[in-house]
Design an enzyme around this catalytic site. Structure first.
Site, PDB file in Angstrom:
ATOM      1  N   LYS A 117      38.786  40.617  35.353  1.00 39.80           N
ATOM      2  CA  LYS A 117      37.699  39.752  35.820  1.00 39.80           C
ATOM      3  C   LYS A 117      36.985  40.465  36.965  1.00 39.80           C
ATOM      4  O   LYS A 117      37.644  41.075  37.822  1.00 39.80           O
ATOM      5  CB  LYS A 117      38.289  38.412  36.288  1.00 39.80           C
ATOM      6  CG  LYS A 117      37.254  37.371  36.694  1.00 39.80           C
ATOM      7  CD  LYS A 117      37.926  36.044  37.065  1.00 39.80           C
ATOM      8  CE  LYS A 117      36.899  34.972  37.434  1.00 39.80           C
ATOM      9  NZ  LYS A 117      37.542  33.683  37.771  1.00 39.80           N
ATOM     10  N   SER A 149      35.695  29.592  35.343  1.00 43.89           N
ATOM     11  CA  SER A 149      34.825  30.718  35.629  1.00 43.89           C
ATOM     12  C   SER A 149      35.246  32.023  34.949  1.00 43.89           C
ATOM     13  O   SER A 149      34.451  32.947  34.885  1.00 43.89           O
ATOM     14  CB  SER A 149      34.768  30.933  37.135  1.00 43.89           C
ATOM     15  OG  SER A 149      36.036  31.354  37.616  1.00 43.89           O
ATOM     16  N   SER A 181      39.947  27.660  36.448  1.00 47.58           N
ATOM     17  CA  SER A 181      39.143  28.778  35.946  1.00 47.58           C
ATOM     18  C   SER A 181      39.856  29.741  35.007  1.00 47.58           C
ATOM     19  O   SER A 181      39.208  30.563  34.366  1.00 47.58           O
ATOM     20  CB  SER A 181      38.562  29.579  37.120  1.00 47.58           C
ATOM     21  OG  SER A 181      37.441  28.925  37.638  1.00 47.58           O
TER      22      SER A 181
END
Lengths: 500, 493, 95
Positions: free
Chosen positions: B76, B151, B175
């Site tokens: 990420k 997210s 997330s």
């Protein structure tokens, strides 16, 4: 009508750790810009603070020192909070400080101002990080930011508004400064910004309500502290007497103009949005840690002062002077020790002799040369040795003073890079210059006999009651010994011969 | 090979059936082919990846390989990776090349893993649909018109579409788990403090936790074992040795239990509050079916209460923005990142830099955060939210007296259409209603695929364990995945 | 209690985010809708409940006072918007 000035100080002391409060970067002063600003100090994305044990330990030491070594003013669970505001020398956009739960609450410091003792109460002392520095010159209208100082541990010590004059404020600042150095938590170097004061000043009618205060920021010398408070207090009095009002404000002192002026940046009306720093868990200080810090602590100034008064029968004044800082007291005790023969027990005269020398010679010279505390141009061994020779009568006090001054000059000639003289040099000078005092009573008696014969007139005058004539005879005898006669011995023998 | 799990990839690497360079190239090719439509990656750098793969191959050749050496994984873009662009999905950091490695990146690098690239995400991890990224929305590989969740939407889409065997993620309010549910993969958020946050760009420090997104619990166990453990650079990271979750993965819940009913003795708590109003029927049905499966495996279902669950969302939307408003103050255009091209003075430079550098959702949360901390509102909002937080944590404490794991839906609905909730922040926030309580309490949570709902879109089963009970969750999930094949379903290419 | 445009302006200034007049109006509407959600917290009686500021009741681990960092100025400043002679440059700061 009278006005009373009310002053409280907030002091920022840089703690003497080798690394920063939340990072492993060096705190050494004077490095090239931003070379001691690591990822945490420049607030890179993703970095995290980790608390330096050394900073907490120093705060505990301070707490104990201002509370008679009792640990009940040390918070068992103190919390770091974020103080949020934008400023280019504050890389995270917040300062990590302590707000609701500071590490130290309460305590006091005793000062002497106008010859009287006074206790100044402390509100609190908390740990926080220093900001970087803004440099305004040389960048075509821009400001340069150096973050080397960012993250240096600070202990912010907040006093109660207990001071009533600039003199008291300065005495408090000096006492605090000496104490921090004494307990070894701050180097006290004011030129380098290790010790800075903010002064909250207000005025009121005696016994009346507290007036509105203005805060003078960043005073980094005792002289500026004094001047700034004096100016500010007078300005407030003038303003009020002219029918004006004081508005709470933050002001800066301009040393060149000798005036205070309001700061232009308003810092968002001080809405700092404090909240507990989620990156840092509460600091727990257990009884064991406090006991450990206590065990490593030496005598405090007040303890040493009382000991000197008790054991050596010094006046409060002498004891205060000798314990004004840690090094002076050590120096005095070192001199005393070195002035004794092995195993000898010092007496009242020895205490007094050494104290007089340290106060009247050493400290006078140190102050005249503007040397920092702890900087002595002649070592305690050398001075102690000189005094040992004075005590034994081997040299006169006069000679000792001359030699001591010469050694001091020697050190000054080398810009005080090292100390002048040594016990060996003392011995050498005595031999090469023939400084040894004549104390042998047989020799002195013979000389005095000659003096009495040669000065029959003075003898006559003395015997007819003129005491002054005695001094003339002593002078003659000293002259006859080429200044090397032991004055005490000459006095004693002369008086005996004249009165027998 | 792209469908192989990590154990299989390991075996292939060990037996030299494939090299790490070949494996890496294969995934890079897949990314190259699919990223145009999915937008799962912000940065791909074949040169860097292949040189890491080459080093891994050399290490394997020397016989010094660890169990992850040569495995490519995606990260990420919230994790700082040295010499990699690290944007956090924001214009503010669109040009930020990190000078250092996050703890998690360092761990995987040391293990010999290959960085496949940096995945797209909601800006500063603020979002539940991956629509707030400066680099554009991520598409759900099951339906390109739908969001992948957020997210960690880029990581989720990459793993679901088999562009990477696994990807790191972070979870502040769901997330990892919510996008895992919406893309039909396995995602685990460990106990707060179990994985160092060092180098993970902070959103809400007291809630953020790094974790891993994989195609199975087995892979998750293998990779999570590499991430957990003490790190002196994060003082909220617990001082506990790493745990190898693979060791007891296959063990029955009760020692000596039967292979047919491996979950015998496991009590699964079902929070009444998570099966009521707001939960869509399709998700409810899939979750219920999964629970029946759990029962078949021997588990006992018990009803529990998480009374303050509904208050978690408002409490979270005070606490997270408060911390974020402060955490994001460092983005000021002075030392790195975006600086507005024109300004009149210092204050204007700050205001324009932050107005232009941050997107709408980030600015919204910063404003909420600054407001709830400001003078006069702190007690009513921030402190009250923190008291509610404690009540939420206590609810769990009580619940775990009568159960070992808590299960329910991860998200109230399957993936929704792009733009469907973008205009209404509150509707978007309510997406995380089932996942947020675990963040507030600091408990570990995970989502595993458990079926399909409307539109043939995946449904996730949410598991929450007690503190440091990641091993329990992973083992239960693994037994479930051994008996079912939901986790093996892949979107049609 | 709904936020006024002035409060939105004040908070935006605190956060150093420039908002145009239309943006203030939008922000006001959105913040008020979010605060109507947040207001539900007020109804709960939390008397005697200690606020929970961290995810667990742990205490800080401290680091030893040692210098562990080396100078990386050039690396750090390679991504800085404006530097000169090792300093970060910003518009003039007025005290």
């Amino acid at each position: 009508m009278d006005w009373e000035i009310v002053i409280g100080l907030e002091t920022h002391a840089q703690l003497s750790t080798v690394s920063k409060i939340f990072s492993g970067a060096s705190t050494a002063f004077g490095a090239e810009a931003n070379t001691q600003a690591c990822g945490v100090d420049i607030a890179l994305p993703g970095v995290l603070p980790v608390i330096n044990r050394g900073a907490v330990e120093r705060a505990i030491r301070f707490g104990l020192a201002v509370n008679g070594k009792r640990g009940d003013n040390i918070c068992r669970r103190s919390v770091f909070a974020r103080k949020n505001y934008f400023y280019p020398d504050l890389p995270k956009g917040y300062q990590i400080s302590q707000f609701e739960f500071p590490i130290v609450t309460g305590g006091s410091v005793t000062i002497i101002a106008n010859k009287a003792e006074k206790t100044i109460r402390l509100t609190r002392a908390h740990l926080e990080e220093d900001a970087g520095k803004s440099l305004h010159e040389d960048f075509q209208g821009l400001t340069g930011i150096d973050l080397n100082r960012a993250g240096t541990p600070l202990l912010e010590i907040v006093s109660e508004p207990d001071m009533r004059s600039a003199e008291e404020a300065v005495a408090y600042a000096k006492t605090l400064h000496a104490l921090l150095r004494w307990i070894g938590i701050c180097d006290g170097n004011m030129q380098e910004g290790s010790f800075r004061c903010d002064a909250n000043v207000s005025v009121r009618r005696p016994g009346g309500e507290l007036g509105t205060r203005r805060e003078i920021k960043n005073l980094n010398s005792f002289r500026f502290l004094q001047q700034a408070i004096e100016y500010e207090a007078q300005w407030q009095i003038d303003t009020l007497e002219a029918g004006g009002k004081i508005r709470q404000a933050t002001v800066l002192f301009d040393p060149d103009a000798g005036v205070t002026r309001e700061m232009r940046s308003k810092e968002d009306a001080h809405d700092y949005r404090y909240f507990p720093d989620p990156d840092l868990l509460p600091i727990e200080v257990g009884e064991g840690w406090i006991a450990q810090v206590l065990a490593g602590m030496g005598e405090l100034p007040v303890e040493r002062k009382l000991r000197f008064q008790r054991e050596m029968s010094f006046s409060a004044y002498d004891a205060e002077v000798l314990t004004a800082d840690w090094e002076t007291g050590n120096y005095f005790e070192g001199v005393l020790q070195a002035s004794l023969q092995g195993g000898e027990k010092p007496g009242q005269g020895d205490f007094k002799l050494c104290a007089n020398w340290v106060i009247n010679e050493v400290l006078a010279k140190r102050n005249a040369d503007n040397l920092p505390p702890g900087k002595f141009a002649v070592s305690e061994e050398t001075l102690g040795y000189l005094l040992r020779l004075v005590r034994s009568g081997d040299i006169s006090a006069r000679t000792a003073k001359d030699v001591f001054s010469e050694f001091w000059e020697e050190s000054r000639a080398r810009a005080f890079s090292d100390q002048g003289g040594s016990p060996e040099n003392v011995d050498k000078l005595i031999v090469t210059r023939g400084l040894k005092q004549v104390s042998d009573s047989g020799a002195i008696e013979a000389i005095i006999d000659q003096v009495l014969v040669a000065n029959a007139k003075s003898v006559e005058e003395f015997r007819s009651g003129k005491e002054k004539a005695f001094n003339a005879l002593v002078g003659q005898a000293m002259k006859a010994t080429k200044g090397k006669g032991n004055p005490a011995a000459i006095n004693e023998i002369l008086r005996r011969k004249l009165t027998s | 090979m792209h469908n192989a799990n990590i154990s299989e990839l390991r075996a292939a690497l060990a037996s030299r059936k494939i090299s790490s360079v070949e494996l890496t190239r294969m995934f890079l090719d897949r990314i190259g082919a699919a990223n145009g439509s999915l937008n799962a990656f912000i940065t791909v750098d074949a040169g860097k990846s292949l040189s890491q793969a080459k080093a891994a191959d050399a290490r394997i050749a020397r016989g010094e390989a660890g169990r992850l050496t040569g495995i490519p994984i995606a990260h990420k873009d919230i994790f700082c990776a040295r010499d990699w662009l690290t944007t956090c999905g924001s214009r503010m950091l669109a040009n930020f090349v990190s000078p250092y490695d996050a703890h998690v990146i360092g761990r995987f690098n040391d293990a010999g893993c290959v960085i496949l690239g940096k995945t797209n995400m909601d800006e500063f991890a603020m979002g539940s649909s991956n629509e707030t990224s400066y680099f554009g929305s991520v598409r759900n590989p099951w339906d390109l018109e739908c969001v992948p969740g957020g997210s960690s939407g880029g990581s989720a889409a990459a793993v679901a579409a088999r562009l990477a065997p696994a990807a790191t993620g972070t979870d502040t309010g769901g997330s990892i788990r919510q996008p895992a549910a919406l893309t039909g993969i396995t995602g685990i958020k460990p106990t707060y403090g179990r994985v160092s946050r060092y180098g993970m760009i902070a959103f809400a420090s007291s809630l953020d936790q790094g974790g891993i997104m994989t195609r199975s619990a087995e892979d998750a166990a293998l990779l999570l074992a590499e991430m957990v453990g003490h790190d002196a650079r994060d003082s909220t990271c617990v001082d506990m040795p790493a745990e190898d979750y693979t060791l007891r993965l296959r063990e029955p819940w009760t020692k000596g239990g039967s292979g047919a009913r491996p979950l015998e003795g496991l009590r699964i708590g079902l929070p009444r509050e998570h099966f009521g109003e707001g939960l869509s029927g399709d998700v409810h049905a899939a979750v219920r079916a999964a629970l029946v499966e759990m029962e078949k495996l021997g588990a006992t279902l018990v009803d529990i209460d998480l009374k303050n669950s509904a208050l978690s969302v408002p409490a979270y939307y005070v606490i997270a923005p408060a911390e974020a408003s402060s955490n994001l103050s460092r983005f000021d255009g002075v030392r790195y990142g975006y600086r507005a091209p024109e300004y009149t003075d210092l204050s204007d430079m700050y205001c324009k830099t932050r107005a232009q550098g941050f997107g709408a959702e980030v600015k919204r949360r910063i404003l909420i955060g600054a407001y709830v901390l400001s003078h006069g509102y702190y007690d009513a909002y921030y402190l009250q939210a923190q008291r509610i937080r404690r009540l939420v944590a206590r609810d769990f404490e009580t619940a775990f007296e009568s159960c070992d794991l808590i299960a329910g839906p991860t998200s109230p609905t399957v993936a929704f259409k792009l733009g469907a909730k973008a205009a209404d922040p509150v509707q978007m926030y309510l997406n995380d209603i089932y996942t947020i309580p675990a963040n507030l309490a600091g408990l570990p949570g995970m989502s595993i695929p458990c079926g399909f709902g409307q539109g043939g879109l995946p449904v996730g089963l949410h598991l929450v364990g007690n503190y440091y009970k990641e091993g329990d969750m992973l083992s239960a999930a693994h037994h479930f995945q051994t008996a079912t094949d939901w986790h093996l379903k892949a979107p049609v290419q | 209690m709904p936020l006024t445009p002035d409060e939105v302006r004040r908070v935006a200034m605190l956060a150093r985010i420039e908002l145009s007049e239309p943006e203030i109006a939008t922000a006001q509407a959105q913040l008020n809708s979010i605060f109507s959600l947040i207001e539900t917290l007020q109804a709960t009686d939390t008397k005697g409940v200690t606020p929970m500021s961290h995810a667990g009741d742990l205490v800080a681990r401290l680091r030893e006072d040692r210098v562990t960092e080396i100078d990386q100025r050039d690396r750090f400043q390679s991504v800085a918007p404006q530097v000169e002679r090792g300093l970060y440059l910003v518009p003039r700061v007025i005290e």
